[in-house]
Design a protein around this motif. Structure first.
Motif, PDB file in Angstrom:
ATOM      1  N   UNK A  30       3.118   3.707   9.149  1.00  0.00           N
ATOM      2  CA  UNK A  30       3.031   2.574  10.085  1.00  0.00           C
ATOM      3  C   UNK A  30       4.332   2.517  10.876  1.00  0.00           C
ATOM      4  N   UNK A  31       4.222   2.671  12.215  1.00  0.00           N
ATOM      5  CA  UNK A  31       5.398   2.590  13.076  1.00  0.00           C
ATOM      6  C   UNK A  31       5.553   1.161  13.578  1.00  0.00           C
ATOM      7  N   UNK A  87       4.312   4.335   4.424  1.00  0.00           N
ATOM      8  CA  UNK A  87       5.676   3.906   4.771  1.00  0.00           C
ATOM      9  C   UNK A  87       5.687   3.139   6.084  1.00  0.00           C
ATOM     10  N   UNK A  88       6.546   2.113   6.156  1.00  0.00           N
ATOM     11  CA  UNK A  88       6.750   1.355   7.395  1.00  0.00           C
ATOM     12  C   UNK A  88       8.088   1.786   7.986  1.00  0.00           C
ATOM     13  N   UNK A  89       8.048   2.443   9.142  1.00  0.00           N
ATOM     14  CA  UNK A  89       9.253   2.907   9.826  1.00  0.00           C
ATOM     15  C   UNK A  89       9.536   1.950  10.969  1.00  0.00           C
ATOM     16  N   UNK A  90      10.698   1.294  10.914  1.00  0.00           N
ATOM     17  CA  UNK A  90      10.999   0.296  11.944  1.00  0.00           C
ATOM     18  C   UNK A  90      12.429   0.494  12.460  1.00  0.00           C
ATOM     19  N   UNK A  91      13.339  -0.391  12.136  1.00  0.00           N
ATOM     20  CA  UNK A  91      14.677  -0.325  12.735  1.00  0.00           C
ATOM     21  C   UNK A  91      15.710   0.395  11.883  1.00  0.00           C
ATOM     22  N   UNK A  92      15.358   0.810  10.686  1.00  0.00           N
ATOM     23  CA  UNK A  92      16.310   1.494   9.814  1.00  0.00           C
ATOM     24  C   UNK A  92      15.974   2.961   9.635  1.00  0.00           C
ATOM     25  N   UNK A 110       0.822  -1.203   0.000  1.00  0.00           N
ATOM     26  CA  UNK A 110       0.000   0.000   0.000  1.00  0.00           C
ATOM     27  C   UNK A 110       0.856   1.252   0.000  1.00  0.00           C
ATOM     28  N   UNK A 111       0.259   2.416   0.264  1.00  0.00           N
ATOM     29  CA  UNK A 111       0.971   3.698   0.140  1.00  0.00           C
ATOM     30  C   UNK A 111       1.675   4.192   1.401  1.00  0.00           C
ATOM     31  N   UNK A 155       6.302  -0.480   2.182  1.00  0.00           N
ATOM     32  CA  UNK A 155       5.068   0.302   2.178  1.00  0.00           C
ATOM     33  C   UNK A 155       3.879  -0.654   2.293  1.00  0.00           C
ATOM     34  N   UNK A 156       2.893  -0.255   3.094  1.00  0.00           N
ATOM     35  CA  UNK A 156       1.795  -1.142   3.452  1.00  0.00           C
ATOM     36  C   UNK A 156       0.462  -0.413   3.292  1.00  0.00           C
ATOM     37  N   UNK A 157      -0.654  -1.150   3.352  1.00  0.00           N
ATOM     38  CA  UNK A 157      -1.964  -0.549   3.100  1.00  0.00           C
ATOM     39  C   UNK A 157      -2.671  -0.068   4.365  1.00  0.00           C
TER      40      UNK A 157
END
Length: 317
Positions: free
Chosen positions: A88-89, A46-51, A43-44, A57-59
């Motif tokens: 998305x965190x 952004x997934x912000x995680x360990x980097x 999806x559109x 990118x997710x929905x």
């Protein structure tokens, strides 16, 4: 004007109070996420995680207008992220959200955390997987200018943000120019190493006529010593070293080397793990005179080729 003179003019004689981050901001962890989940729900957002960069990118999104994040685990532990809007965190990223009391401007806090990277890094633990405890982060001291006058304090913070954002924009422009030069360099390097149509024999890197790979082992940051035998930790390969090196950043004791995996002069030391795709397989040719210890999550390649040639080859597509 000196930095001190500039700061004094900006503060206009205002007092500064240092407060623990936990008094000024809420710190909480995101939600569990992995690459399989992202792949199954593109999806559109952004997934912000360990980097420092999005994991993908997710929905769906779980964060809105809460841009500051701090990496909680892994090689990039303690890194500061800024992601505006909805995203998305992940569970390896702390949200650092200013409290409702308007004493702290969000962008001001972001620049402060960037400036305090060394202090944040000192709060992390490196036994096993690097980690940052939220309780330790809450104790980080943050300067609040003119605390007795919130309106003036926020005005001072806003001016500091304006100046630092201008520097950031200029830095981005210079980085873009350097990236363009790097792409140009990469293009000509690829052309030089393109042997199609020429009389060249292609052999596997593990062929006995060429070389062999040995996995590093045992070395962690807690094993570092002030002096002694040189060593390369896998995380340093993409944060400190370039294409080749004659000296190491870190050392271990001679006693430790008895159980370590040692690379010789001319060997290529290769990172075998990272938080992002670009840094996996980043390599540095060791050109020093002495053998060095190599950490796990890295390997070294012993070969019969020109060391710099092999290092440049590892930078190609």
């Amino acid at each position: 004007m000196s930095d001190r003179g500039f700061s004094e003019k900006l503060l206009d004689g205002a007092s500064v109070e240092w407060k623990p981050l936990g008094e000024l901001a809420n710190i909480k962890t995101g939600q569990a996420v992995n690459k399989n989940k992202i792949a199954s729900k593109p999806g559109p957002y952004a997934v912000i995680n360990s980097g420092r960069e999005p994991l993908g990118f997710i929905d769906e999104w779980n964060t809105d207008n809460d841009p500051i994040g701090v990496t909680t685990r892994g090689a990039g532990v303690g890194s500061i992220t800024w992601q505006a809007g909805k995203y998305f965190r992940g569970n390896l990223n702390y949200a650092v959200s200013t409290k409702s009391d308007p004493k702290l401007e969000t962008r001001y806090l972001y620049h402060l955390l960037l400036a305090k990277q060394a202090d944040i890094h000192a709060l992390c633990t490196f036994d096993g997987i690097p980690a940052l405890n939220a309780g330790n982060l809450k104790g980080l001291l943050i300067p609040i200018p003119c605390p007795e006058n919130p309106e003036k304090s926020l005005a001072i913070q806003a001016e500091i943000v304006r100046i630092l954002d201008s520097f950031t924009e200029l830095t981005a422009e210079l980085t873009a120019e350097l990236e363009a030069r790097k792409q140009q360099y990469n293009h000509y390097r690829e052309q030089l190493l393109d042997y199609q149509g020429k009389a060249v024999e292609h052999l596997p890197m593990g062929d006995e006529c060429v070389g062999s790979f040995t996995r590093g082992g045992g070395l962690q940051k807690k094993n570092f010593a002030e002096s002694g035998v040189g060593c390369i930790h896998y995380g340093q390969i993409y944060t400190h070293y370039g294409t080749y090196a004659h000296d190491t950043k870190s050392f271990v004791s001679e006693e430790f080397t008895k159980k370590a995996r040692m690379a010789k002069s001319g060997d290529l030391v290769i990172a075998t793990t990272s938080e992002n795709d670009e840094d996996v397989c980043k390599a540095v040719a060791w050109l020093g005179d002495e053998d060095i210890a190599v950490s796990s999550d890295a390997c070294f390649y012993s070969h019969k080729l020109n060391p710099k040639f092999v290092a440049y080859f590892f930078q190609t597509e």
